[in-house]
Scaffold this active site. Structure first.
Site, PDB file in Angstrom:
ATOM      1  N   GLY A  39     -12.703  63.416  -2.140  1.00 54.04           N
ATOM      2  CA  GLY A  39     -12.126  63.082  -3.451  1.00 54.04           C
ATOM      3  C   GLY A  39     -12.859  63.770  -4.579  1.00 54.04           C
ATOM      4  O   GLY A  39     -13.060  63.184  -5.655  1.00 54.04           O
ATOM      5  N   GLY A  70     -12.206  63.562  -8.447  1.00 57.84           N
ATOM      6  CA  GLY A  70     -12.238  62.299  -9.189  1.00 57.84           C
ATOM      7  C   GLY A  70     -13.297  62.260 -10.284  1.00 57.84           C
ATOM      8  O   GLY A  70     -14.198  63.097 -10.352  1.00 57.84           O
ATOM      9  N   LEU A 118      -6.272  61.025   2.770  1.00 61.09           N
ATOM     10  CA  LEU A 118      -6.671  59.756   3.396  1.00 61.09           C
ATOM     11  C   LEU A 118      -5.603  59.234   4.356  1.00 61.09           C
ATOM     12  O   LEU A 118      -5.904  58.462   5.266  1.00 61.09           O
ATOM     13  CB  LEU A 118      -6.906  58.698   2.312  1.00 61.09           C
ATOM     14  CG  LEU A 118      -8.063  58.953   1.328  1.00 61.09           C
ATOM     15  CD1 LEU A 118      -7.977  57.984   0.157  1.00 61.09           C
ATOM     16  CD2 LEU A 118      -9.399  58.795   2.046  1.00 61.09           C
ATOM     17  N   THR A 152     -15.977  59.175  -1.632  1.00 58.06           N
ATOM     18  CA  THR A 152     -15.539  58.494  -2.861  1.00 58.06           C
ATOM     19  C   THR A 152     -14.022  58.311  -2.899  1.00 58.06           C
ATOM     20  O   THR A 152     -13.531  57.487  -3.647  1.00 58.06           O
ATOM     21  CB  THR A 152     -15.924  59.294  -4.136  1.00 58.06           C
ATOM     22  OG1 THR A 152     -15.007  60.368  -4.328  1.00 58.06           O
ATOM     23  CG2 THR A 152     -17.339  59.817  -4.088  1.00 58.06           C
ATOM     24  N   ALA A 153     -13.267  59.112  -2.133  1.00 60.36           N
ATOM     25  CA  ALA A 153     -11.802  59.111  -2.279  1.00 60.36           C
ATOM     26  C   ALA A 153     -11.208  57.749  -1.967  1.00 60.36           C
ATOM     27  O   ALA A 153     -11.475  57.167  -0.914  1.00 60.36           O
ATOM     28  CB  ALA A 153     -11.187  60.165  -1.360  1.00 60.36           C
ATOM     29  N   TYR A 163      -6.209  45.735  -5.883  1.00 60.04           N
ATOM     30  CA  TYR A 163      -7.181  46.845  -5.845  1.00 60.04           C
ATOM     31  C   TYR A 163      -8.506  46.329  -5.282  1.00 60.04           C
ATOM     32  O   TYR A 163      -9.141  46.981  -4.445  1.00 60.04           O
ATOM     33  CB  TYR A 163      -7.371  47.451  -7.244  1.00 60.04           C
ATOM     34  CG  TYR A 163      -8.603  48.321  -7.326  1.00 60.04           C
ATOM     35  CD1 TYR A 163      -8.639  49.567  -6.694  1.00 60.04           C
ATOM     36  CD2 TYR A 163      -9.750  47.891  -8.007  1.00 60.04           C
ATOM     37  CE1 TYR A 163      -9.788  50.358  -6.745  1.00 60.04           C
ATOM     38  CE2 TYR A 163     -10.895  48.682  -8.066  1.00 60.04           C
ATOM     39  CZ  TYR A 163     -10.905  49.915  -7.429  1.00 60.04           C
ATOM     40  OH  TYR A 163     -12.046  50.688  -7.466  1.00 60.04           O
ATOM     41  N   LYS A 175     -10.571  47.576  -1.812  1.00 56.18           N
ATOM     42  CA  LYS A 175     -11.971  48.008  -1.754  1.00 56.18           C
ATOM     43  C   LYS A 175     -12.775  47.133  -0.793  1.00 56.18           C
ATOM     44  O   LYS A 175     -13.665  47.613  -0.084  1.00 56.18           O
ATOM     45  CB  LYS A 175     -12.604  47.971  -3.153  1.00 56.18           C
ATOM     46  CG  LYS A 175     -12.033  48.973  -4.133  1.00 56.18           C
ATOM     47  CD  LYS A 175     -12.144  50.422  -3.661  1.00 56.18           C
ATOM     48  CE  LYS A 175     -13.547  50.973  -3.663  1.00 56.18           C
ATOM     49  NZ  LYS A 175     -13.585  52.388  -3.205  1.00 56.18           N
ATOM     50  N   PRO A 226     -20.518  50.098  -7.581  1.00 60.40           N
ATOM     51  CA  PRO A 226     -20.592  50.132  -9.048  1.00 60.40           C
ATOM     52  C   PRO A 226     -19.679  49.095  -9.705  1.00 60.40           C
ATOM     53  O   PRO A 226     -18.680  48.686  -9.128  1.00 60.40           O
ATOM     54  CB  PRO A 226     -20.098  51.543  -9.417  1.00 60.40           C
ATOM     55  CG  PRO A 226     -19.879  52.264  -8.136  1.00 60.40           C
ATOM     56  CD  PRO A 226     -19.748  51.245  -7.060  1.00 60.40           C
ATOM     57  N   VAL A 282     -17.249  51.796 -14.507  1.00 60.50           N
ATOM     58  CA  VAL A 282     -17.918  53.086 -14.722  1.00 60.50           C
ATOM     59  C   VAL A 282     -17.348  53.769 -15.964  1.00 60.50           C
ATOM     60  O   VAL A 282     -16.141  53.999 -16.059  1.00 60.50           O
ATOM     61  CB  VAL A 282     -17.758  54.002 -13.490  1.00 60.50           C
ATOM     62  CG1 VAL A 282     -18.526  55.298 -13.694  1.00 60.50           C
ATOM     63  CG2 VAL A 282     -18.236  53.300 -12.223  1.00 60.50           C
TER      64      VAL A 282
HETATM   65  P1  NDP Z   1     -10.448  58.646  -9.607  1.00 63.94           P
HETATM   66  O1  NDP Z   1      -9.052  58.132  -9.619  1.00 63.94           O
HETATM   67  O2  NDP Z   1     -10.855  59.606 -10.654  1.00 63.94           O
HETATM   68  O3  NDP Z   1     -10.785  59.268  -8.200  1.00 63.94           O
HETATM   69  C1  NDP Z   1     -10.127  58.861  -7.033  1.00 63.94           C
HETATM   70  C2  NDP Z   1     -10.192  59.991  -6.046  1.00 63.94           C
HETATM   71  O4  NDP Z   1      -9.570  59.584  -4.833  1.00 63.94           O
HETATM   72  C3  NDP Z   1      -9.432  61.250  -6.526  1.00 63.94           C
HETATM   73  O5  NDP Z   1     -10.166  62.383  -6.164  1.00 63.94           O
HETATM   74  C4  NDP Z   1      -8.140  61.177  -5.753  1.00 63.94           C
HETATM   75  O6  NDP Z   1      -7.555  62.449  -5.509  1.00 63.94           O
HETATM   76  C5  NDP Z   1      -8.652  60.594  -4.441  1.00 63.94           C
HETATM   77  N1  NDP Z   1      -7.547  60.055  -3.659  1.00 63.94           N
HETATM   78  C6  NDP Z   1      -6.723  59.037  -3.968  1.00 63.94           C
HETATM   79  N2  NDP Z   1      -5.810  58.878  -2.988  1.00 63.94           N
HETATM   80  C7  NDP Z   1      -6.073  59.829  -2.048  1.00 63.94           C
HETATM   81  C8  NDP Z   1      -5.488  60.195  -0.822  1.00 63.94           C
HETATM   82  N3  NDP Z   1      -4.413  59.570  -0.318  1.00 63.94           N
HETATM   83  N4  NDP Z   1      -6.050  61.211  -0.114  1.00 63.94           N
HETATM   84  C9  NDP Z   1      -7.120  61.883  -0.594  1.00 63.94           C
HETATM   85  N5  NDP Z   1      -7.714  61.587  -1.759  1.00 63.94           N
HETATM   86  C10 NDP Z   1      -7.192  60.578  -2.477  1.00 63.94           C
HETATM   87  O7  NDP Z   1     -11.368  57.342  -9.653  1.00 63.94           O
HETATM   88  P2  NDP Z   1     -12.941  57.149  -9.774  1.00 63.94           P
HETATM   89  O8  NDP Z   1     -13.655  58.422  -9.778  1.00 63.94           O
HETATM   90  O9  NDP Z   1     -13.157  56.186 -10.859  1.00 63.94           O
HETATM   91  O10 NDP Z   1     -13.197  56.388  -8.400  1.00 63.94           O
HETATM   92  C11 NDP Z   1     -13.858  56.991  -7.300  1.00 63.94           C
HETATM   93  C12 NDP Z   1     -14.280  55.907  -6.354  1.00 63.94           C
HETATM   94  O11 NDP Z   1     -15.132  54.987  -7.035  1.00 63.94           O
HETATM   95  C13 NDP Z   1     -13.117  55.083  -5.789  1.00 63.94           C
HETATM   96  O12 NDP Z   1     -13.439  54.779  -4.461  1.00 63.94           O
HETATM   97  C14 NDP Z   1     -13.159  53.821  -6.646  1.00 63.94           C
HETATM   98  O13 NDP Z   1     -12.609  52.730  -5.969  1.00 63.94           O
HETATM   99  C15 NDP Z   1     -14.658  53.662  -6.848  1.00 63.94           C
HETATM  100  N6  NDP Z   1     -15.070  52.864  -7.998  1.00 63.94           N
HETATM  101  C16 NDP Z   1     -14.726  53.234  -9.278  1.00 63.94           C
HETATM  102  C17 NDP Z   1     -15.153  52.467 -10.345  1.00 63.94           C
HETATM  103  C18 NDP Z   1     -14.837  52.834 -11.765  1.00 63.94           C
HETATM  104  O14 NDP Z   1     -15.076  52.006 -12.640  1.00 63.94           O
HETATM  105  N7  NDP Z   1     -14.353  54.038 -12.041  1.00 63.94           N
HETATM  106  C19 NDP Z   1     -15.946  51.240 -10.154  1.00 63.94           C
HETATM  107  C20 NDP Z   1     -16.276  50.973  -8.769  1.00 63.94           C
HETATM  108  C21 NDP Z   1     -15.843  51.757  -7.747  1.00 63.94           C
HETATM  109  P3  NDP Z   1      -6.472  63.084  -6.523  1.00 63.94           P
HETATM  110  O15 NDP Z   1      -7.269  63.699  -7.655  1.00 63.94           O
HETATM  111  O16 NDP Z   1      -5.773  64.092  -5.697  1.00 63.94           O
HETATM  112  O17 NDP Z   1      -5.577  61.966  -6.984  1.00 63.94           O
END
Ligand code: NDP
Length: 348
Positions: A11, A14, A62, A81-82, A155, A159, A184, A187
């Site tokens: 991921g 992200g 995924l 992270t994805a 959601y 998780k 976390p 964020v």
């Molecule tokens: P983003 O939405 O920016 O990142 C999510 C990532 O997951 C993206 O790269 C997305 O790819 C990828 N993704 C989603 N679905 C799929 C799939 N089917 N196959 C492959 N990749 C996939 O969110 P964050 O950076 O905020 O979150 C990253 C992680 O941190 C997640 O696991 C989230 O649950 C966790 N988290 C986030 C928090 C926050 O406050 N932001 C707090 C606690 C945990 P694409 O760009 O192609 O959509």
């Protein structure tokens, strides 16, 4: 010790992962990042210092079994992270739970088959610790969310199930790698890419009138730059083990609104004015929550009127993480949203 073998980062596109990528590159690692589109769609990753020499982007999804086999081949460290991060989805099972859980299982199985992997660092969440604050309790890494379901904070459910799936995989298959988990809270901070993250939307929502009133809500806040450092520390520190609750100070909605006001973001924005953060106000908000979209309503009913307390001693002690003050992260988030055009400059 920096290894010549690439670190696999799932991921990579992200919000959090881009910062982990930057941190890995700055620290001299080679990185194999997984994304869903062609590499040319990610100029903000390809232009990071060190990327030209040490970043490779590969496709993985995924939802496709075995999709990560090639991505983890030859890697010692995998940072996963994805996972979909959305609050309002049409079908929580297919939109959230399936990719989060099946994706974690398929990634772990790819790591097992690769044989080179020594550690997986998983980005879990406070969501796997609890889905509702309890004012009389201090949450720690010992706590697990047992309340969420497809119907209640889905959601959070995705998780929780995904983290359980990762630990179960380790127990069941006893692979040649260990698992370290980062949990976390909300964020915030600057984004390296053009998309706005769901977590930063919380701050935008406060400024554009989504919240009609100040409510008794509070959030643990952690800066994305600290979350990235925590992932690297979890990867590099041999002694790291188990889960790490990852959050700095928590802030009440009242404090957040006060900070935004005193920092000059009042005129031209729609910061909520009526104060419904008292006991009666919380009763009113919970009543009104039934008029909101289902998942937002549920969130309000499980959070309003409760104080979130948590202990971040383990991550500070064992991984040496110190936290950027929440106020700095909030202001940096606002400035960054203005920079990317996610928030319109105030028309005064
Ligand atoms: P983003 O939405 O920016 O990142 C999510 C990532 O997951 C993206 O790269 C997305 O790819 C990828 N993704 C989603 N679905 C799929 C799939 N089917 N196959 C492959 N990749 C996939 O969110 P964050 O950076 O905020 O979150 C990253 C992680 O941190 C997640 O696991 C989230 O649950 C966790 N988290 C986030 C928090 C926050 O406050 N932001 C707090 C606690 C945990 P694409 O760009 O192609 O959509």
């Amino acid at each position: 010790m920096i290894t010549e073998k690439p670190v696999c980062l799932t991921g990579a596109s992200g919000f959090i992962a881009a910062h982990i990528l930057r941190e890995l590159l700055v620290n001299g690692y080679r990185v194999r990042g997984t994304v869903r589109k062609k590499p040319e769609n990610y100029p903000y990753l390809l232009s990071l210092p060190g990327a030209a020499e040490r970043l490779e982007l590969v496709n993985a999804d995924l939802l496709l079994e075995g999709s990560f086999d090639k991505a983890v081949e030859g890697c010692e460290y995998v940072i996963h992270t994805a996972s979909p991060f959305e609050i309002n989805v049409g079908d929580p099972q297919t939109d959230l739970v399936d990719p989060a859980v099946n994706g974690t299982e398929t990634l772990m199985d790819s790591c097992r088959k690769a044989r080179s992997v020594r550690r997986v660092v998983l980005t879990s969440s406070i969501a796997a610790i609890t889905d509702e604050p309890e004012s009389s309790k201090v949450f720690t890494e010992e706590d697990w969310n047992t309340m969420s379901s497809l119907d209640r904070n889905p959601y959070y459910y995705s998780k929780t199930l995904a983290e359980h799936a990762a630990w179960d995989f380790i127990m069941r298959t006893k692979p040649g790698f260990d698992l370290v988990v980062i949990n976390p809270f909300l964020v915030l901070g600057p984004s390296l890419g053009p998309s706005i993250s769901t977590s930063c939307e919380t701050i935008r929502d406060l400024m554009v009138g989504v919240y009609p009133a100040i409510m008794d809500l509070n959030w643990g806040i952690v800066d994305v730059r600290d979350v990235a450092k925590a992932h690297l520390a979890a990867m590099e520190n041999k002694e790291a083990s188990g889960r790490y609750l990852c959050s700095g100070d928590s802030m009440h909605m009242r404090e957040l609104i006060g900070l935004l006001r005193s920092s000059g973001y009042e005129k031209g924005y729609a910061l909520p004015k009526p104060d419904l953060s008292g006991t009666l106000g919380s009763v009113i908000i919970k009543g009104l929550s039934f008029t909101q979209p289902k998942n937002i309503g549920k969130y309000l009913r499980t959070h309003v009127g409760r104080t979130m307390r948590f202990d971040n001693a383990k991550i500070r002690r064992e991984l040496g993480i110190s936290f950027i003050p929440a106020k700095t992260s909030v202001i940096d988030t606002v400035e960054d949203m203005l920079k990317w055009g996610h928030l319109k400059p105030a028309k005064i």
